[in-house]
Design a protein around this motif. Structure first.
Motif, PDB file in Angstrom:
ATOM      1  N   SER A   1       0.852  -1.191   0.000  1.00 35.67           N
ATOM      2  CA  SER A   1       0.000   0.000   0.000  1.00 35.67           C
ATOM      3  C   SER A   1       0.888   1.242   0.000  1.00 35.67           C
ATOM      4  CB  SER A   1      -0.909  -0.016   1.225  1.00 35.67           C
ATOM      5  OG  SER A   1      -1.793   1.084   1.194  1.00 35.67           O
ATOM      6  N   LEU A   2       0.651   2.151  -0.956  1.00 33.64           N
ATOM      7  CA  LEU A   2       1.511   3.317  -1.154  1.00 33.64           C
ATOM      8  C   LEU A   2       0.698   4.599  -1.212  1.00 33.64           C
ATOM      9  CD1 LEU A   2       3.749   1.990  -4.064  1.00 33.64           C
ATOM     10  CD2 LEU A   2       4.432   2.183  -1.690  1.00 33.64           C
ATOM     11  N   ASP A   3       1.330   5.677  -0.769  1.00 33.60           N
ATOM     12  CA  ASP A   3       0.814   7.023  -1.028  1.00 33.60           C
ATOM     13  C   ASP A   3       1.492   7.496  -2.306  1.00 33.60           C
ATOM     14  OD1 ASP A   3       0.225   9.714  -1.204  1.00 33.60           O
ATOM     15  OD2 ASP A   3       0.456  10.092   0.938  1.00 33.60           O
ATOM     16  N   ILE A   4       0.732   7.679  -3.365  1.00 31.10           N
ATOM     17  CA  ILE A   4       1.321   8.023  -4.658  1.00 31.10           C
ATOM     18  C   ILE A   4       2.054   9.356  -4.590  1.00 31.10           C
ATOM     19  CG2 ILE A   4      -0.658   9.248  -5.629  1.00 31.10           C
ATOM     20  CD1 ILE A   4       1.571   6.720  -7.485  1.00 31.10           C
ATOM     21  N   ASN A   5       1.619  10.248  -3.714  1.00 33.37           N
ATOM     22  CA  ASN A   5       2.306  11.532  -3.581  1.00 33.37           C
ATOM     23  C   ASN A   5       3.721  11.350  -3.022  1.00 33.37           C
ATOM     24  OD1 ASN A   5       0.116  12.909  -4.578  1.00 33.37           O
ATOM     25  ND2 ASN A   5      -0.690  13.475  -2.571  1.00 33.37           N
ATOM     26  N   ASP A   6       3.893  10.396  -2.098  1.00 33.48           N
ATOM     27  CA  ASP A   6       5.234  10.110  -1.582  1.00 33.48           C
ATOM     28  C   ASP A   6       6.133   9.572  -2.695  1.00 33.48           C
ATOM     29  OD1 ASP A   6       4.548  10.944   0.925  1.00 33.48           O
ATOM     30  OD2 ASP A   6       4.158   8.931   1.716  1.00 33.48           O
TER      31      ASP A   6
ATOM     32  N   ARG B   1      -4.664  14.159   0.667  1.00 27.49           N
ATOM     33  CA  ARG B   1      -5.304  12.961   1.213  1.00 27.49           C
ATOM     34  C   ARG B   1      -5.877  12.041   0.130  1.00 27.49           C
ATOM     35  NH1 ARG B   1      -8.536  15.011   6.670  1.00 27.49           N
ATOM     36  NH2 ARG B   1      -6.663  15.490   7.906  1.00 27.49           N
ATOM     37  N   LEU B   2      -5.038  11.695  -0.805  1.00 26.15           N
ATOM     38  CA  LEU B   2      -5.453  10.711  -1.806  1.00 26.15           C
ATOM     39  C   LEU B   2      -5.527   9.333  -1.165  1.00 26.15           C
ATOM     40  CD1 LEU B   2      -3.416  11.644  -5.016  1.00 26.15           C
ATOM     41  CD2 LEU B   2      -5.895  11.705  -4.741  1.00 26.15           C
ATOM     42  N   PRO B   3      -6.450   8.486  -1.587  1.00 26.47           N
ATOM     43  CA  PRO B   3      -6.485   7.121  -1.055  1.00 26.47           C
ATOM     44  C   PRO B   3      -5.234   6.355  -1.504  1.00 26.47           C
ATOM     45  CG  PRO B   3      -8.029   7.370  -2.876  1.00 26.47           C
ATOM     46  CD  PRO B   3      -7.530   8.743  -2.553  1.00 26.47           C
ATOM     47  N   PRO B   4      -4.772   5.412  -0.707  1.00 25.83           N
ATOM     48  CA  PRO B   4      -3.561   4.660  -1.077  1.00 25.83           C
ATOM     49  C   PRO B   4      -3.807   3.752  -2.280  1.00 25.83           C
ATOM     50  CG  PRO B   4      -4.576   3.707   0.869  1.00 25.83           C
ATOM     51  CD  PRO B   4      -5.334   4.970   0.575  1.00 25.83           C
TER      52      PRO B   4
ATOM     53  N   SER C   1      -1.410  15.110  -9.288  1.00 28.99           N
ATOM     54  CA  SER C   1      -2.077  13.876  -8.861  1.00 28.99           C
ATOM     55  C   SER C   1      -3.494  14.217  -8.429  1.00 28.99           C
ATOM     56  CB  SER C   1      -1.313  13.211  -7.706  1.00 28.99           C
ATOM     57  OG  SER C   1      -1.388  13.998  -6.528  1.00 28.99           O
ATOM     58  N   GLN C   2      -4.402  13.308  -8.696  1.00 32.57           N
ATOM     59  CA  GLN C   2      -5.795  13.523  -8.308  1.00 32.57           C
ATOM     60  C   GLN C   2      -6.537  12.201  -8.346  1.00 32.57           C
ATOM     61  OE1 GLN C   2      -6.470  16.150 -11.759  1.00 32.57           O
ATOM     62  NE2 GLN C   2      -8.170  14.793 -12.326  1.00 32.57           N
ATOM     63  N   GLN C   3      -7.661  12.164  -7.653  1.00 31.72           N
ATOM     64  CA  GLN C   3      -8.492  10.972  -7.696  1.00 31.72           C
ATOM     65  C   GLN C   3      -9.239  10.949  -9.016  1.00 31.72           C
ATOM     66  OE1 GLN C   3     -10.470  10.147  -4.075  1.00 31.72           O
ATOM     67  NE2 GLN C   3     -11.658   8.427  -4.855  1.00 31.72           N
ATOM     68  N   HIS C   4      -9.260   9.779  -9.631  1.00 29.60           N
ATOM     69  CA  HIS C   4      -9.830   9.630 -10.967  1.00 29.60           C
ATOM     70  C   HIS C   4     -11.085   8.768 -10.886  1.00 29.60           C
ATOM     71  CE1 HIS C   4      -9.614  10.044 -15.261  1.00 29.60           C
ATOM     72  NE2 HIS C   4      -9.489   8.755 -15.485  1.00 29.60           N
ATOM     73  N   GLU C   5     -11.840   8.776 -11.960  1.00 30.50           N
ATOM     74  CA  GLU C   5     -13.060   7.977 -12.012  1.00 30.50           C
ATOM     75  C   GLU C   5     -12.714   6.484 -12.019  1.00 30.50           C
ATOM     76  OE1 GLU C   5     -13.396   8.195 -16.884  1.00 30.50           O
ATOM     77  OE2 GLU C   5     -14.739   9.392 -15.640  1.00 30.50           O
TER      78      GLU C   5
ATOM     79  N   PRO D   1      -5.037   1.752  -9.926  1.00 36.89           N
ATOM     80  CA  PRO D   1      -6.247   1.501  -9.145  1.00 36.89           C
ATOM     81  C   PRO D   1      -6.038   1.726  -7.648  1.00 36.89           C
ATOM     82  CG  PRO D   1      -5.834  -0.270 -10.709  1.00 36.89           C
ATOM     83  CD  PRO D   1      -4.611   0.587 -10.701  1.00 36.89           C
ATOM     84  N   ILE D   2      -7.056   2.229  -7.010  1.00 37.69           N
ATOM     85  CA  ILE D   2      -7.042   2.430  -5.564  1.00 37.69           C
ATOM     86  C   ILE D   2      -7.119   1.066  -4.869  1.00 37.69           C
ATOM     87  CG2 ILE D   2      -8.353   3.356  -3.620  1.00 37.69           C
ATOM     88  CD1 ILE D   2      -9.281   5.599  -5.525  1.00 37.69           C
TER      89      ILE D   2
END
Length: 487
Positions: free
Chosen positions: A334-339, A366-369, A406-410, A480-481
């Motif tokens: 599990s990763l934080d894509i921003n990191d 606060r993007l989901p991992p 970076s952003q949450q996508h559909e 994918p989240i």
């Protein structure tokens, strides 16, 4: 006196099923012929020929047993075996010719004619094996039509066999081929005219002790068993080929990372030397403080804390470099894509500054991992950033800027976009960029983007490129989240 037979509908359905299953198995096996070389190629060619030939013959024999005559009938063993050998031989010949690298449309047509006439020969040899108190002749029109269907079905089978890889396409092609092969047989049966040579006789000098239905079921059962073994062998070979391909892709990805690190030598040197220089400076401060007559414990403590902090920073940089250089299996965590993005930026920052490029981040809060391999995703981000920097090298009439977002996508995904203000690209080049060995850079290998796309696909995402509305290009990928769809 003319004799008219009837068909057992269950055996007719069984014969068509045998044709379709045999066609699918032969298509599956023939897919191993083209990429194989040497002895392995010959083995897969023989396997495909045996499968297709015996499958066609089995369909034919079951269909013959489905034809119920009002007088006792049996089959000549020699001619029946000959019909099987003919089917295997012509199928193997057709697969051999069309499976060669130099196969042309003319070869396809000639092979289809050869195979079609051979299958028709198999059918009519099997018909000649029928023994009973009847004389056999053929309607010329339906006889010619059966030949046309045989040639057409054979040509289509050869064309599809070496050009179909998708499972859905194989299933459709197998059904079409099975129906075509069955259509040829039943058209040939329609051409047959049976004439009883001795009216009133209901005995034949043949052995009719074996029930036709039981014999048909036995032949079909043995055929399905052979096809099952062939399918299992094909499955194991496919798994082996996929593993070899995965290993080759991993080796290429590792080579690409090592080459990238070579290009980033100056940037890496800066990232490591900066905290080391700070450690040396703070160490000298500690020495001076220790030389004082009046100790200053607070200042010394602060200097030691800075030494520890900078040492940890240098250690982290070295660990990241070692991880990129090390050849290891993917570690899905599990990763934080921003990191991941921030760590990649640290390694390319010097390269960015040396080219006069400003780098701006727009990272969503606060993007989901996501579930992924940190090193592989860093490799993708680094590759996209370096490509963006190099694309802006010839630009002199406008600011050179890279934006990474970076952003949450559909669809339960996270989107990462790298936008530059470089020379841009057209829609045709945008897709070709991801082809292996295609590059627009004089010194490029053309592997970075191809490897990056394979990495993102393995993570269950997508990587694509498009021109920006004003200047430059945008490279975007999704992950994918929480890892659904990860392969």
């Amino acid at each position: 006196m003319f004799v008219t037979g009837t068909y057992n509908p269950y055996l007719v359905a069984l014969s068509i099923l045998v044709a379709c299953v045999a066609s699918y198995t032969a298509l599956d096996l023939s897919g191993h012929v083209a990429p194989a070389r040497g002895f392995a190629r010959r083995v897969w060619l023989v396997a495909a020929a045996l499968t297709m030939g015996s499958g066609i013959w089995s369909m034919h024999f079951v269909a013959m047993l489905a034809f119920v005559m009002p007088i006792p009938m049996s089959y000549d063993t020699g001619l029946t075996i000959l019909s099987l050998l003919v089917a295997i031989f012509v199928t193997g010949g057709g697969f051999y010719v069309i499976g060669r690298r130099s196969a042309s449309p003319l070869r396809l047509v000639l092979s289809g004619i050869f195979m079609g006439l051979g299958i028709a020969g198999m059918h009519y040899t099997g018909m000649a094996a029928m023994q009973g108190n009847v004389e056999l002749s053929y309607d010329p029109l339906f006889f010619a039509l059966s030949l046309i269907i045989a040639i057409g079905a054979s040509t289509a089978a050869l064309w599809v066999a070496f050009r179909t890889t998708d499972l859905g396409q194989k299933l459709v092609a197998a059904v079409v081929m099975g129906l075509a092969i069955s259509g040829m047989h039943y058209t040939g049966m329609r051409a047959a005219i049976f004439y009883c040579s001795r009216p009133g006789s209901n005995e034949a000098a043949v052995n009719a002790s074996v029930d036709q239905t039981n014999l048909a079921l036995a032949v079909a059962g043995i055929t399905f068993l052979i096809l099952a073994f062939a399918s299992v062998a094909s499955l194991f070979e496919r798994k082996r080929a996929e593993e070899a391909l995965r290993q080759a892709q991993a080796n290429l990805a590792h080579l690409s990372r090592v080459m990238t690190l070579g290009e980033l030598t100056a940037s890496i040197s800066h990232e490591v030397s900066q905290p080391i220089a700070a450690i040396a400076t703070n160490g000298q401060v500690c020495q001076r403080l220790l030389a004082l007559e009046t100790p200053r414990p607070d200042e010394m403590r602060a200097a030691v804390e800075r030494i520890v902090r900078d040492a940890n920073r240098a250690s982290e940089v070295i660990q990241r470099i070692r991880a990129l250089a090390k050849r290891s299996e993917p570690q899905m965590v599990s990763l934080d894509i921003n990191d991941v993005i921030r760590e990649a930026i640290l390694l390319v920052q010097r390269e960015v500054l040396s080219h006069g490029v400003s780098l701006r981040t727009e990272l969503a809060f606060r993007l989901p991992p996501v579930l992924g391999d940190r090193v592989q995703l860093q490799q993708v981000v680094i590759n996209l950033l370096i490509n963006g920097v190099e694309a802006m090298a010839p630009i002199t009439d406008r600011p050179r800027e890279i934006v990474i977002r970076s952003q949450q996508h559909e669809g339960g995904q996270v989107l990462v976009a790298v936008l530059d203000s470089g020379i841009g690209l057209d829609s045709e080049t945008a897709e070709r960029l991801f082809s292996a060995f295609f590059t627009t850079k004089p010194s490029g290998m053309g592997m970075g983007l191809s490897i990056s796309r394979s990495i993102i696909r393995a993570h269950g995402g997508r990587l694509w490129a498009s021109p920006n509305p004003d200047h430059g290009a945008a490279f975007q990928f999704t992950v994918p989240i929480n890892g659904p769809g990860v392969s």
